[in-house]
Design a protein around this motif. Structure first.
Motif: not given
Length: 365
Positions: A50, A91-93, A102-104, A106
């Protein structure tokens, strides 16, 4: 109609604000993810990172995620991040597993509730400071738990010793923190000298198949060990205690037939190192200290990456990557150039993986 629009806009804005997580500066923010479909070996088959980016300064830090067991029939992964700056981080995975990719979100970082971890200033390289700039004066207990804390002969075939329970470790941490001690060194690697693994949550870091025979699965980590370590680090942090964790074995642990028989490095126990010269251990130049052994380097890298992914977010963690290379009590003195090459390599690796530059030592050389 205008009133309804304003109310709707207010509610929408409120929901957006509620979706932003809040964490104090330097403390651990933990992102928990889960997969719907089973992954055959999540320690090996799943990659997860991430990237956290400060929305004002554009400072970006990338951290590894890690597998942390199953719950409700789903496999659980976590990402831990200790924000070094206040403000908003996005953040983004990135993962090869669809459910993790693509899990995002703040993260709002608020004022600190602690003084943060240890740093050094270039102008005063021999003195530690806390991240808030205040000086740090170590009051160090030393080594614990040590197999010889009870005195007498060194642990071996004629001396039995149980691994410390979690209750004992927590009591010890409380005792130190409540009496002015602010640093300890955990060297549980020395318990490799025991004849059996009588408490897998204490040691080793690899999944235990047969505790009586020290058999491990080199492709899976010991979740009981790492989850207990999480709790001990968190407890030490509550007590203001810096926790030095030895993440590679010392030279003394590899030397000698009795110790080598219980080593998780030993291929006979499920590890990957062989006693090539037949001297009864795996401590020589073409064995433990061999950076040209691709399997050796691969498995150590995996172990270190997993350990750092779980622990580096704690501001009170410090790392020791071995030592005792010139310890005459071990029966052998390692050539200085060999020790420099070996420890220099792993120092650089840890520095590259750890985004926070936690204090790092090789202990007694």
């Amino acid at each position: 109609m205008r009133f309804r629009v304003v109310v709707l806009a207010f509610l929408t804005l409120s929901l957006v604000r509620q979706a932003v997580a809040a964490t104090p500066q330097w403390e651990v923010f933990e992102l928990t993810l889960e997969t719907a479909g089973p992954i055959k070996n999540p320690f090996v088959d799943a990659d997860l990172t991430a990237t956290f980016t400060h929305t004002a300064s554009n400072r970006a830090l990338t951290v590894d995620g890690f597998y942390d067991g199953e719950s409700g029939g789903k496999q659980i992964f976590r990402v831990r991040f200790a924000p070094p700056e206040q403000g908003v981080w996005a953040y983004k995975t990135v993962s090869n597993i669809t459910d993790l990719n693509a899990k995002s979100g703040r993260l709002e970082v608020t004022a600190p509730v602690s003084r943060g971890g240890l740093v050094r200033k270039q102008t005063l390289p021999r003195i530690f400071f806390r991240e808030d700039g205040s000086p740090y004066y170590p009051v160090n207990f030393g080594l614990f738990p040590h197999p010889n804390n009870l005195g007498g002969a060194d642990i071996g075939p004629t001396r039995k010793l149980d691994f410390p329970s979690e209750k004992v470790m927590m009591t010890f941490i409380d005792l130190l923190g409540d009496n002015g001690i602010n640093m300890m060194m955990d060297i549980r690697v020395l318990f490799q000298r025991c004849d059996a693994i009588n408490e897998p949550s204490f040691y080793p870091p690899f999944h235990v198949i047969d505790p009586e025979a020290w058999k491990i699965d080199r492709d899976r980590f010991n979740l009981a060990y790492f989850q207990r370590l999480d709790r001990e680090l968190a407890r030490a942090k509550e007590k203001g205690l810096f926790y030095t964790l030895q993440i590679l074995t010392s030279q003394a642990v590899q030397k000698g037939e009795f110790t080598w028989r219980h080593s998780f490095y030993n291929v006979a126990n499920g590890g990957w190192l062989e006693d090539k010269n037949g001297d009864g251990d795996g401590d020589d130049e073409d064995e433990y200290y061999n950076l040209n052994n691709a399997d050796h380097v691969k498995y150590i890298k995996k172990m270190l990456r997993y350990t750092l992914a779980r622990t580096a977010g704690y501001w009170n963690v410090m790392y020791r990557i071995g030592g005792d290379t010139r310890n005459p009590n071990s029966g052998r003195v390692i050539a200085p150039e060999l020790a420099i090459k070996w420890f220099g390599h792993w120092r650089s690796f840890v520095r590259d993986v750890d985004p926070y530059d936690r204090p790092l030592t090789i202990g007694r050389a």
